[in-house]
Design a protein around this motif. Structure first.
Motif, PDB file in Angstrom:
ATOM      1  N   UNK A 100       3.120  64.575 -36.108  1.00 64.60           N
ATOM      2  CA  UNK A 100       1.666  64.668 -36.180  1.00 64.60           C
ATOM      3  C   UNK A 100       1.114  63.581 -37.104  1.00 64.60           C
ATOM      4  N   UNK A 101       1.823  63.258 -38.167  1.00 63.47           N
ATOM      5  CA  UNK A 101       1.384  62.163 -39.044  1.00 63.47           C
ATOM      6  C   UNK A 101       1.300  60.857 -38.254  1.00 63.47           C
ATOM      7  N   UNK A 102       2.296  60.619 -37.404  1.00 57.52           N
ATOM      8  CA  UNK A 102       2.256  59.429 -36.541  1.00 57.52           C
ATOM      9  C   UNK A 102       1.114  59.523 -35.525  1.00 57.52           C
ATOM     10  N   UNK A 103       0.894  60.708 -34.990  1.00 57.54           N
ATOM     11  CA  UNK A 103      -0.196  60.898 -34.030  1.00 57.54           C
ATOM     12  C   UNK A 103      -1.555  60.632 -34.680  1.00 57.54           C
ATOM     13  N   UNK A 104      -1.704  61.014 -35.926  1.00 61.93           N
ATOM     14  CA  UNK A 104      -2.953  60.753 -36.657  1.00 61.93           C
ATOM     15  C   UNK A 104      -3.136  59.247 -36.848  1.00 61.93           C
ATOM     16  N   UNK A 105      -2.062  58.542 -37.138  1.00 65.91           N
ATOM     17  CA  UNK A 105      -2.129  57.083 -37.255  1.00 65.91           C
ATOM     18  C   UNK A 105      -2.545  56.461 -35.928  1.00 65.91           C
ATOM     19  N   UNK A 106      -1.972  56.963 -34.849  1.00 71.73           N
ATOM     20  CA  UNK A 106      -2.328  56.469 -33.515  1.00 71.73           C
ATOM     21  C   UNK A 106      -3.807  56.729 -33.235  1.00 71.73           C
ATOM     22  N   UNK A 107      -4.302  57.900 -33.617  1.00 68.51           N
ATOM     23  CA  UNK A 107      -5.726  58.216 -33.438  1.00 68.51           C
ATOM     24  C   UNK A 107      -6.613  57.234 -34.194  1.00 68.51           C
ATOM     25  N   UNK A 108      -6.224  56.911 -35.415  1.00 67.35           N
ATOM     26  CA  UNK A 108      -6.997  55.972 -36.232  1.00 67.35           C
ATOM     27  C   UNK A 108      -7.016  54.593 -35.583  1.00 67.35           C
ATOM     28  N   UNK A 109      -5.850  54.129 -35.152  1.00 66.86           N
ATOM     29  CA  UNK A 109      -5.772  52.824 -34.494  1.00 66.86           C
ATOM     30  C   UNK A 109      -6.545  52.813 -33.187  1.00 66.86           C
ATOM     31  N   UNK A 110      -6.443  53.902 -32.413  1.00 65.35           N
ATOM     32  CA  UNK A 110      -7.167  53.992 -31.152  1.00 65.35           C
ATOM     33  C   UNK A 110      -8.672  53.923 -31.384  1.00 65.35           C
ATOM     34  N   UNK A 111      -9.134  54.565 -32.406  1.00 61.36           N
ATOM     35  CA  UNK A 111     -10.558  54.529 -32.732  1.00 61.36           C
ATOM     36  C   UNK A 111     -11.016  53.097 -33.016  1.00 61.36           C
ATOM     37  N   UNK A 112     -10.216  52.359 -33.770  1.00 58.31           N
ATOM     38  CA  UNK A 112     -10.536  50.966 -34.072  1.00 58.31           C
ATOM     39  C   UNK A 112     -10.511  50.100 -32.811  1.00 58.31           C
ATOM     40  N   UNK A 113      -9.481  50.276 -31.992  1.00 59.40           N
ATOM     41  CA  UNK A 113      -9.378  49.516 -30.740  1.00 59.40           C
ATOM     42  C   UNK A 113     -10.566  49.827 -29.845  1.00 59.40           C
ATOM     43  N   UNK A 114     -10.869  51.099 -29.718  1.00 60.83           N
ATOM     44  CA  UNK A 114     -11.977  51.531 -28.870  1.00 60.83           C
ATOM     45  C   UNK A 114     -13.292  50.875 -29.301  1.00 60.83           C
ATOM     46  N   UNK A 173      -0.955  71.188 -40.283  1.00 62.69           N
ATOM     47  CA  UNK A 173       0.099  70.891 -39.316  1.00 62.69           C
ATOM     48  C   UNK A 173       1.471  70.944 -40.004  1.00 62.69           C
ATOM     49  N   UNK A 174       1.523  71.503 -41.201  1.00 60.44           N
ATOM     50  CA  UNK A 174       2.763  71.611 -41.980  1.00 60.44           C
ATOM     51  C   UNK A 174       3.370  70.229 -42.276  1.00 60.44           C
ATOM     52  N   UNK A 175       2.506  69.233 -42.447  1.00 64.66           N
ATOM     53  CA  UNK A 175       2.924  67.855 -42.740  1.00 64.66           C
ATOM     54  C   UNK A 175       3.994  67.352 -41.757  1.00 64.66           C
ATOM     55  N   UNK A 176       3.865  67.761 -40.521  1.00 65.23           N
ATOM     56  CA  UNK A 176       4.799  67.374 -39.471  1.00 65.23           C
ATOM     57  C   UNK A 176       4.777  65.848 -39.289  1.00 65.23           C
ATOM     58  N   UNK A 177       5.940  65.184 -39.343  1.00 65.95           N
ATOM     59  CA  UNK A 177       5.965  63.721 -39.231  1.00 65.95           C
ATOM     60  C   UNK A 177       5.486  63.209 -37.864  1.00 65.95           C
ATOM     61  N   UNK A 204      -7.837  73.145 -34.480  1.00 62.37           N
ATOM     62  CA  UNK A 204      -7.196  72.089 -35.273  1.00 62.37           C
ATOM     63  C   UNK A 204      -7.152  70.806 -34.439  1.00 62.37           C
ATOM     64  N   UNK A 205      -7.446  69.686 -35.091  1.00 60.29           N
ATOM     65  CA  UNK A 205      -7.461  68.407 -34.392  1.00 60.29           C
ATOM     66  C   UNK A 205      -6.638  67.382 -35.164  1.00 60.29           C
ATOM     67  N   UNK A 206      -6.533  66.188 -34.616  1.00 60.87           N
ATOM     68  CA  UNK A 206      -5.732  65.136 -35.230  1.00 60.87           C
ATOM     69  C   UNK A 206      -6.575  64.342 -36.223  1.00 60.87           C
ATOM     70  N   UNK A 207      -6.641  64.864 -37.430  1.00 60.51           N
ATOM     71  CA  UNK A 207      -7.347  64.192 -38.516  1.00 60.51           C
ATOM     72  C   UNK A 207      -6.468  64.265 -39.759  1.00 60.51           C
ATOM     73  N   UNK A 208      -6.523  63.218 -40.549  1.00 62.37           N
ATOM     74  CA  UNK A 208      -5.685  63.169 -41.755  1.00 62.37           C
ATOM     75  C   UNK A 208      -5.955  64.355 -42.674  1.00 62.37           C
ATOM     76  N   UNK A 209      -7.194  64.798 -42.727  1.00 64.24           N
ATOM     77  CA  UNK A 209      -7.530  65.922 -43.599  1.00 64.24           C
ATOM     78  C   UNK A 209      -6.889  67.234 -43.131  1.00 64.24           C
ATOM     79  N   UNK A 210      -6.455  67.289 -41.886  1.00 58.83           N
ATOM     80  CA  UNK A 210      -5.826  68.504 -41.348  1.00 58.83           C
ATOM     81  C   UNK A 210      -4.300  68.466 -41.388  1.00 58.83           C
ATOM     82  N   UNK A 211      -3.715  67.374 -41.874  1.00 58.94           N
ATOM     83  CA  UNK A 211      -2.247  67.257 -41.865  1.00 58.94           C
ATOM     84  C   UNK A 211      -1.547  68.419 -42.563  1.00 58.94           C
ATOM     85  N   UNK A 212      -2.049  68.919 -43.700  1.00 63.34           N
ATOM     86  CA  UNK A 212      -1.379  70.086 -44.311  1.00 63.34           C
ATOM     87  C   UNK A 212      -1.355  71.304 -43.378  1.00 63.34           C
TER      88      UNK A 212
END
Length: 116
Positions: free
Chosen positions: A69-83, A63-67, A53-61
């Motif tokens: 992890x939801x924030x971590x997924x947002x951070x991953x998305x932003x990090x990808x853009x920054x990178x 992760x039991x919709x853990x808040x 399991x990885x930090x992707x929005x499609x995997x949030x369910x």
């Protein structure tokens, strides 16, 4: 970064983009992402989630919709853009190499097995 890349003259942009302070800031953000991934890996271990399991929005369910992890997924998305922008603008020659959640958990599992 967007503001700088669009509004400043190219000579000023070059100075800023090659600045060690900006590079250190980006590397600090990379360290923050590493810590977030370690926390996510720990949460995955505590909840006994799948090893892949990885930090992707499609995997949030999964992760039991853990808040957290939801924030971590947002951070991953932003990090990808920054990178992408950092490499595109030449702030760093290559993106910082960070382990994924899967790799962190795999490394931890190997260490646990070796200790037994």
């Amino acid at each position: 970064i967007e503001y700088i890349s669009k509004t400043l003259p190219s000579s000023d942009r070059a100075i800023i983009f090659k600045s060690s302070k900006l590079q250190n800031h980006v590397l600090g953000l990379a360290e923050f992402v590493r810590v977030v991934r370690c926390i996510a890996a720990t949460i995955a271990d505590v909840f006994c989630l799948s090893d892949n399991i990885d930090l992707q929005a499609s995997h949030l369910p999964e992760w039991n919709d853990n808040p957290i992890i939801a924030d971590a997924i947002t951070i991953e998305t932003l990090w990808s853009e920054i990178n992408s922008r950092v490499i595109e603008l030449g702030v760093l020659p290559r993106p910082p190499q960070l382990e994924t959640v899967v790799e962190i958990r795999g490394r931890a599992n190997i260490a646990t097995v070796q200790q037994k």
